[in-house]
Design an enzyme around this catalytic site. Structure first.
Site, PDB file in Angstrom:
ATOM      1  N   ASP A  21       0.839  -1.200   0.000  1.00 34.18           N
ATOM      2  CA  ASP A  21       0.000   0.000   0.000  1.00 34.18           C
ATOM      3  C   ASP A  21       0.875   1.251   0.000  1.00 34.18           C
ATOM      4  O   ASP A  21       1.982   1.236   0.543  1.00 34.18           O
ATOM      5  CB  ASP A  21      -0.922  -0.023   1.240  1.00 34.18           C
ATOM      6  CG  ASP A  21      -2.065   0.961   1.121  1.00 34.18           C
ATOM      7  OD1 ASP A  21      -2.302   1.483   0.005  1.00 34.18           O
ATOM      8  OD2 ASP A  21      -2.726   1.224   2.140  1.00 34.18           O
ATOM      9  N   ASN A  69     -10.527  -2.910  -6.233  1.00 35.78           N
ATOM     10  CA  ASN A  69      -9.689  -2.036  -7.065  1.00 35.78           C
ATOM     11  C   ASN A  69     -10.265  -1.828  -8.475  1.00 35.78           C
ATOM     12  O   ASN A  69      -9.904  -0.875  -9.162  1.00 35.78           O
ATOM     13  CB  ASN A  69      -8.256  -2.575  -7.189  1.00 35.78           C
ATOM     14  CG  ASN A  69      -7.424  -2.379  -5.942  1.00 35.78           C
ATOM     15  OD1 ASN A  69      -6.481  -3.108  -5.674  1.00 35.78           O
ATOM     16  ND2 ASN A  69      -7.750  -1.378  -5.146  1.00 35.78           N
TER      17      ASN A  69
HETATM   18  C1  FPP Z   1      -1.771   0.032  -3.368  1.00 32.01           C
HETATM   19  O1  FPP Z   1      -1.338   1.375  -3.368  1.00 32.01           O
HETATM   20  C2  FPP Z   1      -1.212  -0.706  -4.483  1.00 32.01           C
HETATM   21  C3  FPP Z   1      -1.942  -1.330  -5.466  1.00 32.01           C
HETATM   22  C4  FPP Z   1      -3.402  -1.285  -5.510  1.00 32.01           C
HETATM   23  C5  FPP Z   1      -1.315  -2.027  -6.578  1.00 32.01           C
HETATM   24  C6  FPP Z   1      -0.086  -2.825  -6.286  1.00 32.01           C
HETATM   25  C7  FPP Z   1       0.650  -2.988  -7.553  1.00 32.01           C
HETATM   26  C8  FPP Z   1       1.991  -2.939  -7.697  1.00 32.01           C
HETATM   27  C9  FPP Z   1       2.925  -2.839  -6.598  1.00 32.01           C
HETATM   28  C10 FPP Z   1       2.594  -2.973  -9.051  1.00 32.01           C
HETATM   29  C11 FPP Z   1       2.620  -4.244  -9.784  1.00 32.01           C
HETATM   30  C12 FPP Z   1       2.587  -5.478  -8.986  1.00 32.01           C
HETATM   31  C13 FPP Z   1       2.969  -6.673  -9.431  1.00 32.01           C
HETATM   32  C14 FPP Z   1       2.790  -7.855  -8.567  1.00 32.01           C
HETATM   33  C15 FPP Z   1       3.570  -6.866 -10.743  1.00 32.01           C
HETATM   34  P1  FPP Z   1      -2.425   2.519  -3.525  1.00 32.01           P
HETATM   35  O2  FPP Z   1      -2.580   2.819  -4.964  1.00 32.01           O
HETATM   36  O3  FPP Z   1      -3.680   2.127  -2.834  1.00 32.01           O
HETATM   37  O4  FPP Z   1      -1.733   3.711  -2.769  1.00 32.01           O
HETATM   38  P2  FPP Z   1      -2.438   4.882  -1.932  1.00 32.01           P
HETATM   39  O5  FPP Z   1      -3.120   4.227  -0.769  1.00 32.01           O
HETATM   40  O6  FPP Z   1      -1.278   5.731  -1.513  1.00 32.01           O
HETATM   41  O7  FPP Z   1      -3.368   5.587  -2.854  1.00 32.01           O
END
Ligand code: FPP
Length: 252
Positions: A21, A69
């Protein structure tokens, strides 16, 4: 002593799960679009997988995309799917070189066809690897998983393969997407949020929870070591008293 040296390698968690996250906030801090954060999150994925495999962790599970998501702006969802596709294709050779098996849990049918195809290809290409299983939770949520399990169970009962009296914990476990995997003993969440967000609710019943302020794109091997060191200082009682646990440890 370095953090890595503080790890007792004979008492490693068999399974570590991570709620990645903070990509969006990291991007904002860098004056960039959220997608920039996701792209940089791939480095953290690589680092944590490498560190876990080097230490001898058997299972690493990453919450990469939740059922919820899908409700993000279409542009972000598309970018995440593209990034996922790219990363999977780029990493097959490295996974094989490091003897890591790729696995995925979640509603894979809901992924774009091209993602599903390349994901299944990568899973197949790494299926004989034995050092560590890297599971990506994709279009996954625990409540979705539990509903699927309930449907499968109802089906089994209707077909006469099982009776209500036969239903026990083992039976439920066998219907979850994590069938055959040990439960996570350590669950890490980055970015300072103290939530589980619909992730492995059944499986984390006895997991130790570790929350760090580090935003996912900044997560490195040292952060994983810190979480494991912290885990190894916890007393895991599983409902017993501290004295019972200490006595068992003394007898060993
Ligand atoms: C949460 O941060 C992250 C995600 C929803 C996506 C995770 C994806 C990756 C790390 C990239 C690709 C992964 C793989 C396995 C190839 P957020 O967007 O919710 O952050 P925020 O809470 O700061 O908005």
């Amino acid at each position: 002593m370095s953090l890595k040296d503080q790890i007792n390698t004979s008492q490693l968690p068999k399974h570590i799960a991570i709620i990645m996250d903070g990509n969006g906030r990291w991007a904002k801090q860098h004056g960039q679009h959220r997608v920039f954060g996701h792209r940089n999150g791939v480095t953290a994925v690589r680092e944590s997988a490498e560190a876990a495999a080097e230490l001898g962790i058997d299972y690493l599970t990453l919450y990469a995309f939740s059922t919820e998501n899908w409700n993000r702006p279409r542009m972000e969802v598309n970018a995440l799917m593209q990034l996922l596709l790219q990363t999977i294709n780029n990493e097959i050779t490295t996974l094989n070189k490091n003897n890591i098996r790729l696995n995925a849990i979640g509603d894979l049918d809901s992924l774009p066809a091209v993602n599903r195809k390349h994901l299944l290809k990568a899973i197949d290409a790494t299926r004989n690897n034995t050092r560590m299983t890297l599971t990506l939770a994709l279009s996954y949520s625990s409540r979705w998983e539990i509903v699927q399990a309930a449907k499968k169970l109802a089906d089994k009962i209707i077909r006469g393969e099982c009776t209500p009296e036969m239903v026990d914990q083992q039976c439920i476990e066998g219907l979850l997407t994590t069938d055959g995997m040990p439960d996570p003993e350590l669950l890490i969440r980055t970015s300072g949020e103290f939530r589980i967000s619909n992730f492995m609710l059944w499986q984390i019943a006895y997991a130790e929870l570790y929350f760090t302020q580090t935003l996912w794109p900044d997560f490195r091997k040292e952060d994983l070591y810190a979480a494991i060191v912290d885990f190894q200082h916890r007393e895991r009682r599983f409902g017993k008293t501290s004295e019972q646990i200490t006595k068992v440890n003394d007898q060993q």
